[in-house]
Enzyme design. Sequence first.
Site, PDB file in Angstrom:
ATOM      1  N   ASP A  11     -19.606  23.440 -37.570  1.00  0.00           N
ATOM      2  CA  ASP A  11     -18.903  22.567 -38.290  1.00  0.00           C
ATOM      3  C   ASP A  11     -17.525  22.052 -37.805  1.00  0.00           C
ATOM      4  O   ASP A  11     -16.374  22.880 -37.634  1.00  0.00           O
ATOM      5  CB  ASP A  11     -18.228  23.520 -39.803  1.00  0.00           C
ATOM      6  CG  ASP A  11     -18.003  22.743 -40.620  1.00  0.00           C
ATOM      7  OD1 ASP A  11     -17.556  21.431 -40.666  1.00  0.00           O
ATOM      8  OD2 ASP A  11     -18.240  23.060 -41.929  1.00  0.00           O
ATOM      9  N   HIS A  32     -21.485  20.921 -40.903  1.00  0.00           N
ATOM     10  CA  HIS A  32     -21.031  20.971 -42.204  1.00  0.00           C
ATOM     11  C   HIS A  32     -22.006  20.412 -43.279  1.00  0.00           C
ATOM     12  O   HIS A  32     -21.994  21.053 -44.454  1.00  0.00           O
ATOM     13  CB  HIS A  32     -19.805  19.834 -42.273  1.00  0.00           C
ATOM     14  CG  HIS A  32     -18.818  19.865 -43.395  1.00  0.00           C
ATOM     15  ND1 HIS A  32     -17.984  21.138 -43.778  1.00  0.00           N
ATOM     16  CD2 HIS A  32     -18.449  18.840 -44.708  1.00  0.00           C
ATOM     17  CE1 HIS A  32     -17.521  20.896 -45.187  1.00  0.00           C
ATOM     18  NE2 HIS A  32     -17.728  19.778 -45.491  1.00  0.00           N
ATOM     19  N   GLN A  60     -18.920  24.089 -52.681  1.00  0.00           N
ATOM     20  CA  GLN A  60     -19.222  23.681 -51.129  1.00  0.00           C
ATOM     21  C   GLN A  60     -17.869  22.609 -50.887  1.00  0.00           C
ATOM     22  O   GLN A  60     -17.623  21.566 -51.564  1.00  0.00           O
ATOM     23  CB  GLN A  60     -20.500  23.006 -50.864  1.00  0.00           C
ATOM     24  CG  GLN A  60     -21.099  22.806 -49.459  1.00  0.00           C
ATOM     25  CD  GLN A  60     -20.807  21.478 -48.965  1.00  0.00           C
ATOM     26  OE1 GLN A  60     -20.526  20.495 -49.865  1.00  0.00           O
ATOM     27  NE2 GLN A  60     -20.939  21.182 -47.711  1.00  0.00           N
ATOM     28  N   SER A  61     -17.578  22.813 -49.433  1.00  0.00           N
ATOM     29  CA  SER A  61     -16.546  21.649 -48.944  1.00  0.00           C
ATOM     30  C   SER A  61     -15.306  21.851 -49.822  1.00  0.00           C
ATOM     31  O   SER A  61     -14.590  22.896 -49.865  1.00  0.00           O
ATOM     32  CB  SER A  61     -17.118  20.409 -48.728  1.00  0.00           C
ATOM     33  OG  SER A  61     -16.508  19.499 -47.956  1.00  0.00           O
ATOM     34  N   ALA A  62     -14.983  20.714 -50.330  1.00  0.00           N
ATOM     35  CA  ALA A  62     -13.817  20.431 -51.168  1.00  0.00           C
ATOM     36  C   ALA A  62     -13.870  21.351 -52.334  1.00  0.00           C
ATOM     37  O   ALA A  62     -13.152  21.915 -52.890  1.00  0.00           O
ATOM     38  CB  ALA A  62     -13.485  18.800 -51.686  1.00  0.00           C
TER      39      ALA A  62
END
Length: 468
Positions: free
Chosen positions: A376, A408, A272-274
């Site tokens: 997001d 996000h 998730q994300s990074a």
Amino acid sequence: METPGPGICLDAPDSGLMRYEVDGMKQAEVLGSGEVNVESKERETTPADVRRIAADPLPEAVDAVHRDMVEDGGNQRDVLRFQSDVVTRRGPRLLSQRKTLPGLENHRRRTFSGPSKFGKGSPLRQGSLKEFTQDVRHAATETFMITRLALTLLKLLGVGTRWIGKFIRLGLYAACLMIGFLQVGYFYYFDPRVHRSIIYGNQPRNRYKAWGSLLALKFLDRNIIVACIDYRNFPQGSISDMISDVTTGIGYVFQNLESYGGDPNMVYLAGQSAGAHLAACALLMQAEKEITQDPADLVWRSSQINACMAISGGYNLTKLSEHFHKRGLYKQIFFSMMEGEKSLPKFSPEYMVLTPAFRRAVPLLPPITLYHGTADYSIPHVSSVAFAVALRLVGARVNTVFYPDKTHTDLFLQDPMRGGKDELLADMISLIHENDEEARAEGVKEAHCCQRLVPEFLLQLARLVSPF
């Protein structure tokens, strides 16, 4: 490491694991208020294609889909899928060359015939108080280190009104969700199925971490093991160090999964994300190693992964650098994290798959599903759209799932704490159990009646003050 059964979902920091074969992506299906099929012929990727994709993340067909979704007002959940036809190739498939490990022949697909060593109902481990004390000491050490790194990063960023405001909002955000964090923390420290701070490498922060426990708890209750991989962050390490740590962590899982009651033939990668970006980088780079090195020398191979699930990730660092700069992650800092501006394409999955050298590695990739909220603003959802287009162009099979009006943090924090229907959880479970209709139906049903952890008014306030 949370361990209830043989299936495993790897979470590469804010991220997990999966498998795919691909050849010619021939259609784009848009499911929602209507259907749109976009036909395309398989062909070699040309330099002009690379330049066009880099300059325009939304080709006409995708742009039309995006506009339709926005105009629809988000009243229903739209799913955009780019899906390859299954193409029969000459000779044995690489994925079929994996052998079942001894002793696993009579096991069900995701459930052992005997009790799992660390499964549900396992007795409290001996020395729990001692372990808890060690965990507290480790947490104190980690807190000190993270604080020191945060102060170093703050010095680099400069103490301006923008960052002071972000820290204040972060504090308010955490306070709003504190009730939920405390419940998850209790689970993390006292549930006998959880194995904390497992060391997987010889670098700082090469452990399995608490972040991700919220989603891990929900998978754990559904007999799916979750390993959350921590890694060095900037300024402790640069992007190469982060990818190296994630790759090492995945290798540890493959080497030790059986000792935790898991099945090495049922590994999925998620991030998730990074973590979504790092998981994608690790997956693509490992696929390249498979065609340039002897696979027998690799601890794990991309073709061993059943599928990859990437949530709210950014896959083109060149495009995102300007967006991050406007949001306060200034270019000079971002370029330092990514080892220079010239290295951005090297660590951008969208560019990586379009290079001619990667063409032979495409069949080794597992199926890839990209999840993203349309609201997001930390990493715009067009990042997932563009990456899906690039994967489709080279013949990889990829699905994209967009959630209208989700931010996000909605998918990963607020929604799981809200209880009731958790759409992301239901979608991920459906994918993991796609070949087991009974387990799939049961898992999706349970994902629609999750326990509430935080009152609704606090969740709405958290969404309002969120700095992400």
